[in-house]
Design an enzyme around this catalytic site. Sequence first.
Site, PDB file in Angstrom:
ATOM      1  N   HIS A 109       0.823  -1.214   0.000  1.00 21.34           N
ATOM      2  CA  HIS A 109       0.000   0.000   0.000  1.00 21.34           C
ATOM      3  C   HIS A 109       0.852   1.256   0.000  1.00 21.34           C
ATOM      4  CE1 HIS A 109      -3.668  -2.302   1.830  1.00 21.34           C
ATOM      5  NE2 HIS A 109      -3.492  -2.542   0.552  1.00 21.34           N
ATOM      6  N   SER A 178      -7.077  -6.800  10.122  1.00 26.63           N
ATOM      7  CA  SER A 178      -8.492  -7.125  10.367  1.00 26.63           C
ATOM      8  C   SER A 178      -9.084  -7.943   9.237  1.00 26.63           C
ATOM      9  CB  SER A 178      -9.297  -5.825  10.517  1.00 26.63           C
ATOM     10  OG  SER A 178      -9.203  -5.070   9.304  1.00 26.63           O
TER      11      SER A 178
HETATM   12  C1  BV8 Z   1      -8.086  -2.351  -5.219  1.00 23.25           C
HETATM   13  C2  BV8 Z   1      -3.167   3.140   2.530  1.00 23.25           C
HETATM   14  C3  BV8 Z   1      -8.549  -2.800  -7.453  1.00 23.25           C
HETATM   15  C4  BV8 Z   1      -2.918   4.542   2.848  1.00 23.25           C
HETATM   16  C5  BV8 Z   1      -5.253   1.920   2.612  1.00 23.25           C
HETATM   17  C6  BV8 Z   1     -13.009  -6.968  -3.488  1.00 23.25           C
HETATM   18  C7  BV8 Z   1     -11.892  -7.239  -4.278  1.00 23.25           C
HETATM   19  C8  BV8 Z   1     -10.980  -6.229  -4.610  1.00 23.25           C
HETATM   20  C9  BV8 Z   1     -11.191  -4.918  -4.124  1.00 23.25           C
HETATM   21  C10 BV8 Z   1     -12.288  -4.658  -3.347  1.00 23.25           C
HETATM   22  C11 BV8 Z   1     -13.200  -5.663  -3.030  1.00 23.25           C
HETATM   23  N1  BV8 Z   1     -14.170  -5.104  -2.266  1.00 23.25           N
HETATM   24  C12 BV8 Z   1     -13.903  -3.793  -2.077  1.00 23.25           C
HETATM   25  C13 BV8 Z   1     -12.777  -3.482  -2.737  1.00 23.25           C
HETATM   26  C14 BV8 Z   1     -12.167  -2.163  -2.803  1.00 23.25           C
HETATM   27  C15 BV8 Z   1     -11.244  -1.837  -1.644  1.00 23.25           C
HETATM   28  C16 BV8 Z   1     -11.600  -2.519  -0.360  1.00 23.25           C
HETATM   29  O1  BV8 Z   1     -11.009  -3.546  -0.015  1.00 23.25           O
HETATM   30  N2  BV8 Z   1     -12.532  -1.942   0.386  1.00 23.25           N
HETATM   31  C17 BV8 Z   1     -12.872  -2.488   1.683  1.00 23.25           C
HETATM   32  C18 BV8 Z   1     -13.094  -1.347   2.675  1.00 23.25           C
HETATM   33  C19 BV8 Z   1     -14.076  -3.374   1.539  1.00 23.25           C
HETATM   34  N3  BV8 Z   1      -9.878  -2.166  -1.965  1.00 23.25           N
HETATM   35  C20 BV8 Z   1      -9.150  -1.289  -2.700  1.00 23.25           C
HETATM   36  O2  BV8 Z   1      -9.603  -0.275  -3.155  1.00 23.25           O
HETATM   37  C21 BV8 Z   1      -7.705  -1.677  -2.968  1.00 23.25           C
HETATM   38  N4  BV8 Z   1      -7.472  -1.548  -4.370  1.00 23.25           N
HETATM   39  O3  BV8 Z   1      -8.821  -3.237  -4.894  1.00 23.25           O
HETATM   40  O4  BV8 Z   1      -7.811  -2.070  -6.521  1.00 23.25           O
HETATM   41  C22 BV8 Z   1      -8.147  -2.342  -8.773  1.00 23.25           C
HETATM   42  C23 BV8 Z   1      -8.211  -3.243  -9.823  1.00 23.25           C
HETATM   43  C24 BV8 Z   1      -7.823  -2.822 -11.058  1.00 23.25           C
HETATM   44  C25 BV8 Z   1      -7.379  -1.528 -11.253  1.00 23.25           C
HETATM   45  C26 BV8 Z   1      -7.316  -0.636 -10.199  1.00 23.25           C
HETATM   46  C27 BV8 Z   1      -7.715  -1.024  -8.951  1.00 23.25           C
HETATM   47  C28 BV8 Z   1      -6.728  -0.722  -2.284  1.00 23.25           C
HETATM   48  C29 BV8 Z   1      -6.825  -0.852  -0.786  1.00 23.25           C
HETATM   49  C30 BV8 Z   1      -5.717  -0.025  -0.125  1.00 23.25           C
HETATM   50  C31 BV8 Z   1      -6.331   1.141   0.565  1.00 23.25           C
HETATM   51  N5  BV8 Z   1      -5.286   1.839   1.312  1.00 23.25           N
HETATM   52  N6  BV8 Z   1      -4.380   2.690   3.212  1.00 23.25           N
HETATM   53  C32 BV8 Z   1      -2.983   4.803   4.318  1.00 23.25           C
HETATM   54  O5  BV8 Z   1      -2.469   3.994   5.098  1.00 23.25           O
HETATM   55  O6  BV8 Z   1      -3.543   5.853   4.662  1.00 23.25           O
HETATM   56  S1  BV8 Z   1      -6.342   1.081   3.593  1.00 23.25           S
HETATM   57  C33 BV8 Z   1      -5.763   0.738   5.159  1.00 23.25           C
HETATM   58  O7  BV8 Z   1      -6.334  -0.541   5.473  1.00 23.25           O
HETATM   59  C34 BV8 Z   1      -4.282   0.521   5.359  1.00 23.25           C
HETATM   60  O8  BV8 Z   1      -3.552   0.257   4.183  1.00 23.25           O
HETATM   61  C35 BV8 Z   1      -4.279  -0.720   6.237  1.00 23.25           C
HETATM   62  O9  BV8 Z   1      -3.062  -1.330   6.247  1.00 23.25           O
HETATM   63  C36 BV8 Z   1      -5.311  -1.494   5.557  1.00 23.25           C
HETATM   64  C37 BV8 Z   1      -5.798  -2.709   6.253  1.00 23.25           C
HETATM   65  O10 BV8 Z   1      -6.110  -2.354   7.592  1.00 23.25           O
HETATM   66  P1  BV8 Z   1      -5.367  -3.185   8.750  1.00 23.25           P
HETATM   67  O11 BV8 Z   1      -3.898  -3.045   8.557  1.00 23.25           O
HETATM   68  O12 BV8 Z   1      -5.916  -4.565   8.813  1.00 23.25           O
HETATM   69  O13 BV8 Z   1      -5.751  -2.352  10.040  1.00 23.25           O
HETATM   70  P2  BV8 Z   1      -7.114  -2.396  10.846  1.00 23.25           P
HETATM   71  O14 BV8 Z   1      -7.165  -1.193  11.714  1.00 23.25           O
HETATM   72  O15 BV8 Z   1      -8.263  -2.689   9.916  1.00 23.25           O
HETATM   73  O16 BV8 Z   1      -6.975  -3.703  11.778  1.00 23.25           O
HETATM   74  C38 BV8 Z   1      -5.968  -3.726  12.784  1.00 23.25           C
HETATM   75  C39 BV8 Z   1      -5.952  -5.131  13.352  1.00 23.25           C
HETATM   76  O17 BV8 Z   1      -4.916  -5.219  14.318  1.00 23.25           O
HETATM   77  C40 BV8 Z   1      -7.235  -5.520  14.062  1.00 23.25           C
HETATM   78  O18 BV8 Z   1      -7.640  -6.815  13.634  1.00 23.25           O
HETATM   79  C41 BV8 Z   1      -6.846  -5.556  15.552  1.00 23.25           C
HETATM   80  O19 BV8 Z   1      -7.551  -6.567  16.255  1.00 23.25           O
HETATM   81  C42 BV8 Z   1      -5.392  -5.901  15.461  1.00 23.25           C
HETATM   82  N7  BV8 Z   1      -4.584  -5.447  16.601  1.00 23.25           N
HETATM   83  C43 BV8 Z   1      -4.725  -4.298  17.319  1.00 23.25           C
HETATM   84  N8  BV8 Z   1      -3.762  -4.235  18.265  1.00 23.25           N
HETATM   85  C44 BV8 Z   1      -2.985  -5.355  18.105  1.00 23.25           C
HETATM   86  C45 BV8 Z   1      -3.517  -6.130  17.065  1.00 23.25           C
HETATM   87  N9  BV8 Z   1      -2.987  -7.312  16.694  1.00 23.25           N
HETATM   88  C46 BV8 Z   1      -1.900  -7.737  17.373  1.00 23.25           C
HETATM   89  N10 BV8 Z   1      -1.330  -7.060  18.382  1.00 23.25           N
HETATM   90  C47 BV8 Z   1      -1.848  -5.866  18.786  1.00 23.25           C
HETATM   91  N11 BV8 Z   1      -1.261  -5.197  19.794  1.00 23.25           N
END
Ligand code: BV8
Length: 233
Positions: A109, A178
């Site tokens: 990313h 997540s």
């Molecule tokens: C794309 C970067 C296609 C900048 C971010 C189905 C298939 C394909 C795509 C999609 C689909 N459905 C929807 C989509 C589109 C979309 C998507 O996934 N939407 C979601 C919301 C449904 N995806 C996209 O748009 C992606 N691109 O698909 O392109 C394409 C095809 C052809 C041509 C062009 C395009 C791009 C996605 C990237 C978005 N960028 N951020 C920035 O950082 O600001 S998103 C953001 O989410 C970050 O990158 C982050 O890394 C990412 C994932 O989040 P997590 O890292 O998991 O963090 P989160 O807070 O969610 O969870 C934290 C976890 O840690 C929790 O589980 C918690 O319990 C745990 N935790 C907490 N403390 C601890 C711990 N674990 C251990 N120890 C601890 N102490």
Amino acid sequence: MHTARSIVILTGAGISVESGISTFRDRNGIWAKHDWRDYATPEGYERHPARVLEFYNQRRRALKSVQPNQAHHALARLEGAHKGEFLLVTQNVDDLHESAGSRKLVHMHGELNSALCRACGMRAPWRDDITVNSQCKSCGATGFLRPDVVWFGEMPYQMETIYRALGKAELFIAIGTSGHVYPAAQFVEEARLSGARTIELNLDETENADAFDERITGRATETVPALVDRLLG
Ligand code: BV8
């Protein structure tokens, strides 16, 4: 399991929490305070470039005062000691994996410490603020620099490298993610198709927990070093 020849690891925001960097979807996470539609989409950037640039400037500045934690160091230790193939794929845009010594690393990313020029496509290391007046060091254009991070709707980086590694993986480990964002959330299925054993390390149950052979619950700074010790036998 420690004989796994090819290991692929996916990390998310959870691995950086204990270094002081917020997650996205926890109660006080980044998206709880900032609407991702305004801050992590090309449309949001086009609407308010200065506001989005400042959002990333604040996160980039914060990197100067955080350190990798025991989980980051344990993954660097595993990479150095593992005899077979190894790839660490991170969704994180912080620099804590490389600061801990990880080298076989893909930032799918993008990275806070990199800038992208919308005029010429240049991607270059960038540790200062990016403003609407910043100038591209390659083509000289002013006002075309943006954070080199992958926003929603944009293609993540090095997907071919990642899928090639998943196709050969014998062990796939997801840490601190997540399982909410695609295509990263699908990597575990790809690894299973290749016959890999799959392990999830998280603070609690995630959306795609059922896809994993094994789930280890706890904080990354405890569970990751323990798993690395187990893998290195
Ligand atoms: C794309 C970067 C296609 C900048 C971010 C189905 C298939 C394909 C795509 C999609 C689909 N459905 C929807 C989509 C589109 C979309 C998507 O996934 N939407 C979601 C919301 C449904 N995806 C996209 O748009 C992606 N691109 O698909 O392109 C394409 C095809 C052809 C041509 C062009 C395009 C791009 C996605 C990237 C978005 N960028 N951020 C920035 O950082 O600001 S998103 C953001 O989410 C970050 O990158 C982050 O890394 C990412 C994932 O989040 P997590 O890292 O998991 O963090 P989160 O807070 O969610 O969870 C934290 C976890 O840690 C929790 O589980 C918690 O319990 C745990 N935790 C907490 N403390 C601890 C711990 N674990 C251990 N120890 C601890 N102490």
